[in-house]
Motif scaffolding. Sequence first.
Motif, PDB file in Angstrom:
ATOM      1  N   ALA A 100      74.988  15.986  42.859  1.00  0.00           N
ATOM      2  CA  ALA A 100      73.933  15.689  43.832  1.00  0.00           C
ATOM      3  C   ALA A 100      72.716  15.082  43.127  1.00  0.00           C
ATOM      4  O   ALA A 100      72.123  14.114  43.610  1.00  0.00           O
ATOM      5  N   LEU A 101      72.370  15.637  41.980  1.00  0.00           N
ATOM      6  CA  LEU A 101      71.234  15.104  41.223  1.00  0.00           C
ATOM      7  C   LEU A 101      71.519  13.689  40.718  1.00  0.00           C
ATOM      8  O   LEU A 101      70.629  12.832  40.716  1.00  0.00           O
ATOM      9  N   GLU A 102      72.751  13.439  40.313  1.00  0.00           N
ATOM     10  CA  GLU A 102      73.112  12.089  39.876  1.00  0.00           C
ATOM     11  C   GLU A 102      73.004  11.095  41.023  1.00  0.00           C
ATOM     12  O   GLU A 102      72.536   9.964  40.840  1.00  0.00           O
ATOM     13  N   LEU A 103      73.413  11.521  42.232  1.00  0.00           N
ATOM     14  CA  LEU A 103      73.272  10.654  43.400  1.00  0.00           C
ATOM     15  C   LEU A 103      71.795  10.382  43.684  1.00  0.00           C
ATOM     16  O   LEU A 103      71.407   9.245  43.965  1.00  0.00           O
ATOM     17  N   ASP A 104      70.979  11.441  43.621  1.00  0.00           N
ATOM     18  CA  ASP A 104      69.539  11.272  43.821  1.00  0.00           C
ATOM     19  C   ASP A 104      68.959  10.323  42.773  1.00  0.00           C
ATOM     20  O   ASP A 104      68.134   9.470  43.085  1.00  0.00           O
ATOM     21  N   LEU A 105      69.391  10.488  41.544  1.00  0.00           N
ATOM     22  CA  LEU A 105      68.909   9.633  40.460  1.00  0.00           C
ATOM     23  C   LEU A 105      69.303   8.180  40.705  1.00  0.00           C
ATOM     24  O   LEU A 105      68.499   7.268  40.487  1.00  0.00           O
ATOM     25  N   LYS A 110      69.779   6.813  43.635  1.00  0.00           N
ATOM     26  CA  LYS A 110      68.923   6.329  44.725  1.00  0.00           C
ATOM     27  C   LYS A 110      67.529   5.988  44.200  1.00  0.00           C
ATOM     28  O   LYS A 110      66.971   4.944  44.538  1.00  0.00           O
ATOM     29  N   ILE A 111      66.981   6.879  43.385  1.00  0.00           N
ATOM     30  CA  ILE A 111      65.639   6.657  42.837  1.00  0.00           C
ATOM     31  C   ILE A 111      65.637   5.416  41.955  1.00  0.00           C
ATOM     32  O   ILE A 111      64.710   4.599  42.015  1.00  0.00           O
ATOM     33  N   SER A 112      66.673   5.253  41.162  1.00  0.00           N
ATOM     34  CA  SER A 112      66.777   4.077  40.286  1.00  0.00           C
ATOM     35  C   SER A 112      66.848   2.808  41.121  1.00  0.00           C
ATOM     36  O   SER A 112      66.199   1.807  40.798  1.00  0.00           O
ATOM     37  N   SER A 113      67.604   2.854  42.191  1.00  0.00           N
ATOM     38  CA  SER A 113      67.723   1.697  43.072  1.00  0.00           C
ATOM     39  C   SER A 113      66.375   1.373  43.725  1.00  0.00           C
ATOM     40  O   SER A 113      65.974   0.210  43.800  1.00  0.00           O
ATOM     41  N   GLN A 114      65.672   2.414  44.177  1.00  0.00           N
ATOM     42  CA  GLN A 114      64.358   2.207  44.782  1.00  0.00           C
ATOM     43  C   GLN A 114      63.376   1.644  43.759  1.00  0.00           C
ATOM     44  O   GLN A 114      62.592   0.740  44.067  1.00  0.00           O
ATOM     45  N   ALA A 115      63.418   2.167  42.549  1.00  0.00           N
ATOM     46  CA  ALA A 115      62.522   1.684  41.496  1.00  0.00           C
ATOM     47  C   ALA A 115      62.810   0.214  41.195  1.00  0.00           C
ATOM     48  O   ALA A 115      61.888  -0.584  41.014  1.00  0.00           O
ATOM     49  N   SER A 116      64.077  -0.149  41.170  1.00  0.00           N
ATOM     50  CA  SER A 116      64.453  -1.538  40.916  1.00  0.00           C
ATOM     51  C   SER A 116      63.924  -2.444  42.026  1.00  0.00           C
ATOM     52  O   SER A 116      63.391  -3.522  41.755  1.00  0.00           O
ATOM     53  N   ALA A 117      64.058  -1.989  43.267  1.00  0.00           N
ATOM     54  CA  ALA A 117      63.556  -2.775  44.398  1.00  0.00           C
ATOM     55  C   ALA A 117      62.035  -2.914  44.308  1.00  0.00           C
ATOM     56  O   ALA A 117      61.481  -3.993  44.562  1.00  0.00           O
TER      57      ALA A 117
END
Length: 127
Positions: free
Chosen positions: A52-57, A59-66
């Motif tokens: 679950a934490l890896e999935l959250d990470l 998502k966060i990485s994707s948001q940061a990239s955007a």
Amino acid sequence: ISSCWSKIARIESEFMETKKTLESKTAALQHLNVQLSESQSIICEKEEMILALELDLDKISSQASAQLSEIDELRSWRSIAEETMANQGNELATLRSAVAKKTLLESTIEKLAKEVAIKESEVSYVL
């Protein structure tokens, strides 16, 4: 016969001790199995939490990239705006210079018109 009975008694005694040891070891083994099962359950829960934490990470990485892409785009627009403002500043300076030249020309034209008027009156006077 009595030595047989004493041997039988000793064997029975050893058997009983072995049986008690076996029962004790079996109970300890069962307890360890329970602990192992609980540990495995905890490990499974932790693995699920990690996933679950890896999935959250992700998502966060994707948001940061955007967001980084948006920042880059905004920087690009900022550069364009700064260049436009610099160009407008240059155009404004050119317009001010042109206005100053126009004012100077108008003043010169007025002086020349006065001089022409004076010369015309002198010519009229002479004639």
